[in-house]
Design a protein around this motif. Structure first.
Motif, PDB file in Angstrom:
ATOM      1  N   GLN A  52      26.932 -28.997 -43.984  1.00 32.49           N
ATOM      2  CA  GLN A  52      28.094 -28.366 -43.377  1.00 32.49           C
ATOM      3  C   GLN A  52      29.321 -28.546 -44.254  1.00 32.49           C
ATOM      4  O   GLN A  52      29.574 -29.626 -44.783  1.00 32.49           O
ATOM      5  CB  GLN A  52      28.373 -28.970 -41.998  1.00 32.49           C
ATOM      6  CG  GLN A  52      27.408 -28.535 -40.948  1.00 32.49           C
ATOM      7  CD  GLN A  52      27.757 -29.137 -39.603  1.00 32.49           C
ATOM      8  OE1 GLN A  52      28.655 -29.958 -39.494  1.00 32.49           O
ATOM      9  NE2 GLN A  52      27.050 -28.725 -38.575  1.00 32.49           N
ATOM     10  N   LYS A  53      30.073 -27.471 -44.383  1.00 34.57           N
ATOM     11  CA  LYS A  53      31.297 -27.521 -45.183  1.00 34.57           C
ATOM     12  C   LYS A  53      32.441 -28.006 -44.297  1.00 34.57           C
ATOM     13  O   LYS A  53      32.621 -27.532 -43.184  1.00 34.57           O
ATOM     14  CB  LYS A  53      31.614 -26.117 -45.713  1.00 34.57           C
ATOM     15  CG  LYS A  53      32.881 -26.043 -46.498  1.00 34.57           C
ATOM     16  CD  LYS A  53      33.245 -24.606 -46.837  1.00 34.57           C
ATOM     17  CE  LYS A  53      34.654 -24.584 -47.380  1.00 34.57           C
ATOM     18  NZ  LYS A  53      35.264 -23.293 -47.275  1.00 34.57           N
ATOM     19  N   LYS A  54      33.197 -28.935 -44.799  1.00 37.35           N
ATOM     20  CA  LYS A  54      34.385 -29.403 -44.084  1.00 37.35           C
ATOM     21  C   LYS A  54      35.491 -28.381 -44.295  1.00 37.35           C
ATOM     22  O   LYS A  54      35.701 -27.883 -45.390  1.00 37.35           O
ATOM     23  CB  LYS A  54      34.835 -30.768 -44.602  1.00 37.35           C
ATOM     24  CG  LYS A  54      33.788 -31.840 -44.474  1.00 37.35           C
ATOM     25  CD  LYS A  54      33.601 -32.238 -43.047  1.00 37.35           C
ATOM     26  CE  LYS A  54      32.600 -33.376 -42.962  1.00 37.35           C
ATOM     27  NZ  LYS A  54      32.233 -33.712 -41.632  1.00 37.35           N
ATOM     28  N   ILE A  55      36.199 -28.042 -43.210  1.00 40.56           N
ATOM     29  CA  ILE A  55      37.297 -27.084 -43.323  1.00 40.56           C
ATOM     30  C   ILE A  55      38.597 -27.754 -42.895  1.00 40.56           C
ATOM     31  O   ILE A  55      38.600 -28.684 -42.088  1.00 40.56           O
ATOM     32  CB  ILE A  55      37.043 -25.810 -42.492  1.00 40.56           C
ATOM     33  CG1 ILE A  55      36.915 -26.120 -41.007  1.00 40.56           C
ATOM     34  CG2 ILE A  55      35.829 -25.067 -42.991  1.00 40.56           C
ATOM     35  CD1 ILE A  55      36.896 -24.905 -40.124  1.00 40.56           C
ATOM     36  N   SER A  56      39.670 -27.249 -43.420  1.00 42.78           N
ATOM     37  CA  SER A  56      40.984 -27.800 -43.089  1.00 42.78           C
ATOM     38  C   SER A  56      41.466 -27.221 -41.760  1.00 42.78           C
ATOM     39  O   SER A  56      40.912 -26.252 -41.239  1.00 42.78           O
ATOM     40  CB  SER A  56      41.984 -27.452 -44.193  1.00 42.78           C
ATOM     41  OG  SER A  56      42.211 -26.051 -44.207  1.00 42.78           O
ATOM     42  N   ASP A  57      42.514 -27.812 -41.227  1.00 44.18           N
ATOM     43  CA  ASP A  57      43.117 -27.304 -39.990  1.00 44.18           C
ATOM     44  C   ASP A  57      43.632 -25.877 -40.189  1.00 44.18           C
ATOM     45  O   ASP A  57      43.546 -25.043 -39.294  1.00 44.18           O
ATOM     46  CB  ASP A  57      44.258 -28.211 -39.534  1.00 44.18           C
ATOM     47  CG  ASP A  57      43.765 -29.558 -39.040  1.00 44.18           C
ATOM     48  OD1 ASP A  57      42.564 -29.673 -38.711  1.00 44.18           O
ATOM     49  OD2 ASP A  57      44.585 -30.501 -38.971  1.00 44.18           O
ATOM     50  N   GLU A  81      42.398 -23.573 -42.283  1.00 49.99           N
ATOM     51  CA  GLU A  81      41.243 -22.666 -42.289  1.00 49.99           C
ATOM     52  C   GLU A  81      40.698 -22.454 -40.882  1.00 49.99           C
ATOM     53  O   GLU A  81      40.246 -21.369 -40.544  1.00 49.99           O
ATOM     54  CB  GLU A  81      40.130 -23.216 -43.178  1.00 49.99           C
ATOM     55  CG  GLU A  81      40.423 -23.159 -44.654  1.00 49.99           C
ATOM     56  CD  GLU A  81      39.348 -23.848 -45.472  1.00 49.99           C
ATOM     57  OE1 GLU A  81      38.899 -23.247 -46.464  1.00 49.99           O
ATOM     58  OE2 GLU A  81      38.964 -24.979 -45.117  1.00 49.99           O
ATOM     59  N   PHE A  82      40.740 -23.500 -40.059  1.00 53.07           N
ATOM     60  CA  PHE A  82      40.255 -23.385 -38.683  1.00 53.07           C
ATOM     61  C   PHE A  82      41.174 -22.479 -37.861  1.00 53.07           C
ATOM     62  O   PHE A  82      40.707 -21.655 -37.077  1.00 53.07           O
ATOM     63  CB  PHE A  82      40.176 -24.765 -38.031  1.00 53.07           C
ATOM     64  CG  PHE A  82      39.656 -24.732 -36.628  1.00 53.07           C
ATOM     65  CD1 PHE A  82      38.294 -24.616 -36.392  1.00 53.07           C
ATOM     66  CD2 PHE A  82      40.512 -24.803 -35.550  1.00 53.07           C
ATOM     67  CE1 PHE A  82      37.796 -24.573 -35.104  1.00 53.07           C
ATOM     68  CE2 PHE A  82      40.033 -24.757 -34.257  1.00 53.07           C
ATOM     69  CZ  PHE A  82      38.665 -24.646 -34.030  1.00 53.07           C
ATOM     70  N   GLN A 139      23.078 -30.933 -41.035  1.00 53.62           N
ATOM     71  CA  GLN A 139      24.302 -31.698 -40.822  1.00 53.62           C
ATOM     72  C   GLN A 139      24.978 -32.051 -42.145  1.00 53.62           C
ATOM     73  O   GLN A 139      26.189 -32.008 -42.256  1.00 53.62           O
ATOM     74  CB  GLN A 139      23.983 -32.990 -40.046  1.00 53.62           C
ATOM     75  CG  GLN A 139      23.521 -32.757 -38.632  1.00 53.62           C
ATOM     76  CD  GLN A 139      24.616 -32.217 -37.736  1.00 53.62           C
ATOM     77  OE1 GLN A 139      25.772 -32.551 -37.909  1.00 53.62           O
ATOM     78  NE2 GLN A 139      24.256 -31.360 -36.809  1.00 53.62           N
TER      79      GLN A 139
END
Length: 95
Positions: A23-28, A30-31, A20
């Motif tokens: 995990q890499k946070k991605i932008s909207d 990138e999603f 947990q």
């Protein structure tokens, strides 16, 4: 025996917690438009090679347009007759 079970459960719990945190946070953005290696793949059946080169090309182009990142092509040949000379052979190379 209980100590072994509790130790195993503790190790598993630590691995979940670690996963947990990593995990890499991605932008909207990138999603909405993922990198090619992160796009979904799908399963596709070739029934004894009963597909034309044009039809297969259109299928693959449509999947690419829809954002599909790749396919797993599976040949199903049990009790299915070959379609004839206008269809592609089972040994086609897709690039």
């Amino acid at each position: 025996m209980k100590k072994v079970i509790y130790s195993i459960l503790a190790i598993i719990a630590c691995n979940f917690i670690n996963a947990q945190v990593l995990q890499k946070k991605i932008s909207d953005k990138e999603f909405a438009n993922p990198a090619p290696e992160n796009r979904p793949k799908t399963w596709m059946h070739a029934m004894s090679g009963n597909m034309s080169k044009i039809g297969l090309t259109k299928d693959l182009e449509g999947m690419a347009d829809a954002g599909i990142g790749g396919i797993i092509l599976f040949n199903v040949s049990a009790f299915i007759k070959d379609g004839g000379k206008n269809l592609i052979p089972l040994s086609i190379s897709i690039k």
